[in-house]
Write a protein that holds these residues in place. Structure first.
Motif, PDB file in Angstrom:
ATOM      1  N   ASP A   1     -80.451  72.051 123.639  1.00 24.96           N
ATOM      2  CA  ASP A   1     -80.678  70.728 124.211  1.00 24.96           C
ATOM      3  C   ASP A   1     -81.642  69.952 123.325  1.00 24.96           C
ATOM      4  O   ASP A   1     -82.810  70.341 123.187  1.00 24.96           O
ATOM      5  N   PRO A   2     -81.215  68.859 122.705  1.00 24.44           N
ATOM      6  CA  PRO A   2     -82.118  68.105 121.824  1.00 24.44           C
ATOM      7  C   PRO A   2     -83.290  67.491 122.570  1.00 24.44           C
ATOM      8  O   PRO A   2     -84.340  67.221 121.974  1.00 24.44           O
TER       9      PRO A   2
ATOM     10  N   ASN B   1     -86.106  69.910 122.461  1.00 26.80           N
ATOM     11  CA  ASN B   1     -86.471  70.356 121.114  1.00 26.80           C
ATOM     12  C   ASN B   1     -87.997  70.348 120.971  1.00 26.80           C
ATOM     13  O   ASN B   1     -88.634  69.304 121.100  1.00 26.80           O
TER      14      ASN B   1
ATOM     15  N   LYS C   1     -86.634  71.526 113.477  1.00 24.92           N
ATOM     16  CA  LYS C   1     -86.076  70.510 114.375  1.00 24.92           C
ATOM     17  C   LYS C   1     -84.561  70.416 114.214  1.00 24.92           C
ATOM     18  O   LYS C   1     -83.816  70.408 115.203  1.00 24.92           O
ATOM     19  N   PHE C   2     -84.090  70.363 112.980  1.00 24.40           N
ATOM     20  CA  PHE C   2     -82.648  70.223 112.757  1.00 24.40           C
ATOM     21  C   PHE C   2     -81.902  71.515 113.074  1.00 24.40           C
ATOM     22  O   PHE C   2     -80.759  71.470 113.552  1.00 24.40           O
TER      23      PHE C   2
ATOM     24  N   TRP D   1     -82.698  73.584 115.461  1.00 18.93           N
ATOM     25  CA  TRP D   1     -82.586  73.575 116.925  1.00 18.93           C
ATOM     26  C   TRP D   1     -81.429  72.682 117.371  1.00 18.93           C
ATOM     27  O   TRP D   1     -80.657  73.044 118.270  1.00 18.93           O
ATOM     28  N   ASP D   2     -81.304  71.524 116.765  1.00 19.00           N
ATOM     29  CA  ASP D   2     -80.273  70.570 117.191  1.00 19.00           C
ATOM     30  C   ASP D   2     -78.856  71.054 116.901  1.00 19.00           C
ATOM     31  O   ASP D   2     -77.921  70.699 117.637  1.00 19.00           O
TER      32      ASP D   2
END
Length: 394
Positions: free
Chosen positions: A2-3, A6, A279-280, A282-283
């Protein structure tokens, strides 16, 4: 994943969800203000390191530690195009507002306010954050000479006595110290020396690029003995893994060892790169555990973001001639390059390209770790430059 949830937070000075590998520096600051609080002398801490290693984040954490200890705090970001005295005036306004609310000795507070008004009027600068609304007249003959060193010293000594009466303290945190310039830091270093000699609970601490130690020493020869200069570098493997895995674990997500190893190669231990890549990752990840395949899919997206937000803005600040100098540096490898070899790569004598080198030094894009050497202030800059079209170089 789920962004919205994040947990990673790349940004300039944005605190990460888990501050890994910096316990020693947090403990050193806590010990320092505790020693000052009982009247012991200290060497004020100054952080030195490349961009992206988390110096600003550490300054903000130090501020939290000071606030929790009941200290008044103010934060300044020095700028080459700004009047340091005016910036310090803004900081003093912040400090005095906190002091006016907290301190019980109203007579002492009012005198401190009068001295602050004297200092601020002597700056001849506009106080930008809401103006000064203490409603008192200046204190004649104190902190109003027009000399930053004299006036700041008198103001901080007055503040120190007031803080001591209250069993408290005050700290000014100055970021980007190298941009203040040695000529403007003379007064800061001198004032810091005086309050330390008198063992008053007032501190000036700061952070800057690797050149900050030289900038301070150029301001006052004794600065290298006055300050405790701490080098801040990339995180080791364990700390990087903690910075990535701990926030995810709080949300019930884990990383496979291969994913953490892949991220170690990409980020190299630099906190800004860690947060960006994580971050990326995770997305793009669909489920836990996160794998090295997720890292591979996310890597180009993270790289594009770093190019847009981190590398290109700095590259664009350089003139065409300065860019050619940067490309010549990158052609020598990732480490500091001898200036003679950079000039040779440009088919010039070192004296012929000194203007380009000095321009890059003044813009904070490179620094000189030793005489005859030049290095980038931005991690992985050489690698970025080598990805650009070859026609940019030469």
């Amino acid at each position: 994943m789920d962004p919205i949830s994040n947990p990673y937070s790349p940004g300039a000075g944005t605190p990460p969800p888990y501050l890994a590998g910096r316990d020693e520096l947090q403990d050193a600051f806590a010990t320092m203000i505790a020693r000052v609080g009982v009247g012991n002398p200290v060497q004020p801490l100054v952080l030195a390191g490349l961009r992206g290693v988390g110096k600003t984040v550490l300054l903000l954490r130090w501020r939290e530690i000071a606030l929790k200890s009941g200290w008044a705090t103010a934060h300044v970001e020095a700028r080459a195009d700004a009047d340091l005295r005016g910036q310090l005036g803004d900081a003093i306004v912040d400090l005095l507002r906190q002091v006016s609310r907290q301190y019980r000795n109203r007579e002492r507070v009012e005198r401190l306010q009068r001295v602050a008004v004297s200092f601020l009027r002597a700056t001849g600068a506009t106080i930008s954050r809401g103006g000064l609304a203490f409603g008192v007249d200046p204190e004649p003959g104190v902190a109003d000479s027009g000399s930053l060193e004299t006036d700041l010293t008198e103001l901080l000594v007055e503040l120190g006595h007031a803080a001591k009466d209250e069993g408290s303290g005050a700290v000014v945190l100055i970021d980007e110290l190298q941009d203040a310039g040695s000529d403007r830091l003379v007064g800061v270093v001198g004032a810091c020396h005086r309050v330390n000699q008198e063992r008053l609970p007032v501190l000036i601490v700061g952070a800057g690029l690797p050149t900050v130690g030289k900038v301070l020493s150029d301001a006052k020869s004794y600065a290298e003995r006055l300050f405790d200069l701490r080098r801040v570098g990339p995180l080791d493997r364990e700390a990087q893994n903690q910075a990535i895995a701990e926030p995810a674990q709080e949300l019930g997500v884990r990383y496979e060892p291969g994913a953490l190893e892949a991220l170690e190669v990409l980020a190299g231990g630099y906190p800004f790169f860690i947060q960006t890549h994580a971050k990326f990752v995770w997305d793009v990840a669909v489920e836990s555990p996160i794998t090295d395949r997720d890292v591979a899919v996310a890597a180009p997206r993270a790289g594009d973001q770093l190019t847009r937000s981190f590398f290109s803005p700095r590259y664009d600040r350089a003139t065409p001639a300065e860019r050619r100098y940067m490309h010549a540096m990158a052609s020598r490898g990732d480490d500091a390059a001898p200036t003679a070899e950079v000039a040779s790569a440009l088919r010039r004598r070192p004296s012929d390209v000194s203007v380009q080198r000095d321009g890059l030094l003044n813009k904070g894009l490179v620094y000189a770790p030793e005489r005859g050497l030049v290095a980038f202030t931005v991690p992985h800059m050489a690698g970025f430059l080598r990805t650009l079209p070859t026609h940019e170089f030469g």
